[in-house]
Design a protein around this motif. Structure first.
Motif, short mmCIF file in Angstrom:
data_model
loop_
_atom_site.label_atom_id
_atom_site.label_comp_id
_atom_site.label_asym_id
_atom_site.label_seq_id
_atom_site.Cartn_x
_atom_site.Cartn_y
_atom_site.Cartn_z
N LEU A 139 32.45 7.95 -24.91
CA LEU A 139 32.24 9.14 -25.73
C LEU A 139 33.54 9.85 -26.04
O LEU A 139 33.69 10.46 -27.10
N ASP A 140 34.49 9.78 -25.14
CA ASP A 140 35.77 10.43 -25.35
C ASP A 140 36.66 9.65 -26.31
O ASP A 140 37.40 10.25 -27.10
N PRO A 144 35.84 8.94 -34.61
CA PRO A 144 34.83 9.66 -35.40
C PRO A 144 34.23 8.75 -36.48
O PRO A 144 34.92 7.92 -37.06
N GLY A 145 32.93 8.91 -36.70
CA GLY A 145 32.26 8.12 -37.72
C GLY A 145 31.74 6.78 -37.22
O GLY A 145 31.16 6.02 -37.99
N ALA A 162 26.59 7.30 -35.68
CA ALA A 162 27.67 8.29 -35.49
C ALA A 162 27.13 9.68 -35.19
O ALA A 162 27.68 10.41 -34.36
N LYS A 163 26.03 10.06 -35.83
CA LYS A 163 25.44 11.38 -35.58
C LYS A 163 24.92 11.48 -34.14
O LYS A 163 25.10 12.49 -33.48
N VAL A 165 26.03 9.84 -31.60
CA VAL A 165 27.21 9.91 -30.72
C VAL A 165 27.75 11.33 -30.68
O VAL A 165 28.09 11.85 -29.61
N GLU A 166 27.80 11.99 -31.83
CA GLU A 166 28.25 13.40 -31.87
C GLU A 166 27.35 14.28 -31.02
O GLU A 166 27.82 15.15 -30.30
N GLU A 167 26.04 14.05 -31.10
CA GLU A 167 25.10 14.82 -30.29
C GLU A 167 25.30 14.55 -28.79
O GLU A 167 25.20 15.46 -27.97
N VAL A 169 28.15 13.72 -27.39
CA VAL A 169 29.39 14.42 -27.03
C VAL A 169 29.12 15.91 -26.86
O VAL A 169 29.56 16.53 -25.89
N ASP A 170 28.37 16.50 -27.80
CA ASP A 170 28.03 17.93 -27.70
C ASP A 170 27.25 18.23 -26.41
O ASP A 170 27.52 19.21 -25.73
#
Length: 178
Positions: A139-140, A144-145, A162-163, A165-167, A169-170
């Motif tokens: 995750l780190d 991006p994307g 990708a979305k 993965v962003e969630e 990370v959040d």
């Protein structure tokens, strides 16, 4: 020094558990008799030790492969999956250059990752090059994307775009920093 004896004698007025007696005189050891009576600290120690032992053993942490299967079948919640994923070892195929290998034949680029070395070898062959990394490091370090797919060649394959993965990370940042 400084008002107390560091040699281990009982000193004045203090007797460690399992010892009783007059100041400067050692008392009986745990379980021995003191003036014809059993050592009262021995029972207290045994009761304390029993209270500290868990009544039920802690469940063993799920393996990443079990977590992927449970998550793919809808049995495991996303938060529980992420807890297992972030601490688990993930196997990633690699090329000659350092970094992730991405599959470009999808709408978004995804990176194949595997829960076990056996799963990786099923996909890439026995002599394939690979590296291991924890889920938290994935995750780190994931660009991006990009998304990733876990256990691509198995029936329990899971795809994170990708979305997603962003969630993830959040969610990890909220758990870590509040």
């Amino acid at each position: 020094m400084y008002g107390y004896d560091q040699t281990g004698s009982t000193g004045y007025g203090y007797a460690p558990p399992g010892q009783q007696g007059y100041p400067g005189q050692p008392g009986p050891q745990q379980g021995q008799q003191y003036m014809g009576q059993p050592d009262p600290y021995a029972q207290q120690h045994d009761v304390y030790a029993q209270q500290q032992a868990p009544l039920y053993p802690e469940p063993a942490p799920a393996s990443l492969q079990e977590a992927v299967q449970s998550f793919a079948n809808g049995v495991l919640l996303a938060e529980d999956f992420q807890a297992v994923f972030s601490t688990s070892k993930v196997y990633c195929p690699r090329g000659d250059n350092p970094g992730f290998l991405a599959l470009q034949n999808s709408q978004q680029p995804v990176i194949p990752m595997f829960s076990t070395l056996k799963e990786l070898r099923r996909y890439a062959g026995k002599e394939s090059k690979h590296f291991t990394i924890t889920g938290a490091e994935v995750l780190d370090l994931l660009p991006p994307g990009y998304g990733f797919v876990l256990d691509m060649e198995s029936a329990h394959r899971v795809v994170f775009d990708a979305k997603a993965v962003e969630e993830m990370v959040d969610f990890a940042m909220r758990r870590m920093y509040g």
